[in-house]
Scaffold this active site. Structure first.
Site: not given
Ligand code: GLC
Length: 504
Positions: A247, A193
């Protein structure tokens, strides 16, 4: 060298809260996923990416982690997780889990200690009469919150998501240990993330532009690469090619290539297509730039943070949404690299736009005072059956955590299963054919002559054609049509908003 499993994998993102609820509390869970593994196997994907299921107060749907080594009771237990991984592997499906290293929950024991004035250097605290700088939270509002004794802490997302201080070696050691914890439980990889977060520029200077750019003092600091080099070294000590996908939000594919290296991440999400308009020229540029710069490409049309691609296309040009969504999928699946699908796109689910304010949960909605609708509209629980209180998402008459619109019945798995004209059967056919063809195609493409509004490319004996224009165009001669995203007339013409795969 043998081809690594992730290079061409089709990975299916499961937003755990919204996939399937076995426990009957209206929220999706690990046991629900386990029950649906045969569906995923039949769909034809290679791997599952599970969004966070760790203990969390759910200030940001689980991206606010209070304990990196557990399972929130809402989603089940560690035993449920282990059973899910074992069953997924039995079904030939790999399991990738989300890891959230940029920030924890404010309920994490480290942050609670920090609030008591202990070990504050695990987070980014500053003493200052005013906010330490002009940074804004990605969700809206200032990125700093003041604590009782007057210090400020940094949060690039919600105030309940304090950013870690990656300049503290303790944070490194902790995350290496967290990775080991899940690797030892058999996970095949990690989705990282906010992978371009973690480090902030020394001195925390003010910014002029806060967008996700590599040049910003907020994102993409060079020190972050050392973190991924250590993580890669750890992953490489495990058998079975454990992988990591980052990401990384950027509009420059060269930024992605900085993360995707033999000693760093295996992949990073390529959001360029997701941000591109419906245009052959734009798509061609995305494809060329990506293949020229990123050693292992990925392709993404939808995920749990953006408006579903069917609706994006529909909003830009009413009446085209589903046709374009299917044509984009077929084109993406023909490209070298791995494809990330988002749950429900195989049903052609639209964004749910008319959720009432009292049903909304996303902090983006609240932090922007309702100015931004937030991301709930792409997170509405999946419809499995054509009727029932939750369209089969939850057992009995339980209502799901976000309301589903009436249109979900006709889009449910049960309504589409076995109907050759349904979006679901189109996805199944496309994925099955891709599996057959990938083995015989080279990992490169060759552009074929076509008009400005169309894309024609070959991958070995396979040809993919996409018509983004408004006129029908002739298909290349001599090739046999294998599959098309819409109806092809007899006369070998490719209608607008349609893609097809051909074989020489
Ligand atoms: C990532 C996630 C998003 C989350 C944010 C903060 O962008 O995909 O859902 O809100 O990080 O963790």
């Amino acid at each position: 060298m043998a081809i690594p499993w992730w290079r061409d994998a089709v990975v299916y993102e499961i937003y755990v809260r919204s996939f399937a609820d076995a426990s009957g509390d209206g929220v999706g869970d690990l046991a629900g996923i386990r029950q649906r593994l045969p569906y995923l196997r039949r769909l034809g994907v290679d791997a599952l990416w599970l969004t966070p299921f760790y203990p969390s107060p759910m200030a940001d749907g689980g991206y606010d982690v209070a304990d990196y080594r557990g399972v929130d009771p809402l989603f089940g237990s560690l035993g449920d997780f282990e059973a899910l991984v074992a069953d997924a592997h039995e079904h030939g499906l790999r399991v990738v889990v989300d890891i959230v290293p940029n920030h924890s929950s404010a309920e994490h024991p480290w942050f609670k200690e920090a609030l008591r004035g202990e070990h504050r250097d695990r987070y980014v605290f500053r003493s200052s009469p005013e906010r330490p700088n002009n940074w804004q939270s990605t969700f809206g509002g200032p990125a700093w919150t003041q604590v009782a004794d007057g210090q400020w802490y940094l949060h690039l997302f919600a105030p309940d998501q304090p950013d870690f201080n990656w300049r503290n070696p303790e944070v490194h050691a902790e995350f290496l240990d967290v990775l080991r914890f899940w690797l030892d439980r058999g996970v095949d990889g990690f989705r990282i993330d906010v992978a371009m977060g973690l480090y902030k520029a020394e001195g925390l200077p003010d910014v002029e532009d806060q967008s996700f750019q590599s040049k910003s003092p907020v994102w993409g600091q060079p020190e972050v690469h050392e973190v991924y080099r250590r993580w890669r070294a750890l992953l490489d000590t495990y058998p079975g090619e454990r992988m990591a996908v980052g990401e990384v939000w950027t509009d420059d594919p060269a930024d992605l290539a900085r993360y995707v290296r033999p000693d760093e991440l295996h992949q990073s999400f390529n959001f360029a297509w997701l941000q591109a308009p419906w245009s052959a020229t734009a798509f061609r540029k995305v494809i060329d730039d990506t293949l020229a710069t990123v050693p292992y490409a990925t392709w993404v049309l939808s995920n749990h943070d953006v408006v579903r691609h069917r609706t994006r296309y529909e909003t830009a040009d009413p009446g085209t949404g589903l046709a374009r969504a299917k044509a984009a999928l077929l084109t993406m699946l023909a490209l070298p690299g791995s494809a990330y699908l988002y749950q429900g796109e195989e049903l052609g689910l639209p964004e749910v736009k008319d959720l009432p304010p009292e049903a909304r949960q996303d902090p983006v909605f609240f932090q922007t005072g309702g100015e931004m609708p937030g991301r709930d509209g792409c997170r509405v629980p999946l419809p499995w059956t054509a009727d029932g209180a939750s369209y089969g998402f939850s057992p009995d008459e339980v209502l799901p955590w976000l309301p589903q619109p009436d249109s979900f019945g006709a889009l449910s798995v049960a309504a589409q299963d076995g109907d050759p004209h349904s979006t679901l059967e189109f996805y199944r056919r496309s994925l099955a054919l891709r599996r057959e063809l990938v083995a015989e195609t080279p990992h490169t493409i060759e552009w074929l002559d076509s008009t400005a509004d169309t894309l024609f490319f070959a991958r070995g004996p396979m040809v993919c054609v996409l018509n983004c224009g408004t006129e029908q165009v002739p298909l290349p001669p001599h090739d046999r049509v294998l599959l098309a995203s819409g109806h092809l007339p007899e006369d070998r013409l490719l209608p607008p908003d349609t893609a097809a795969w051909l074989h020489a």
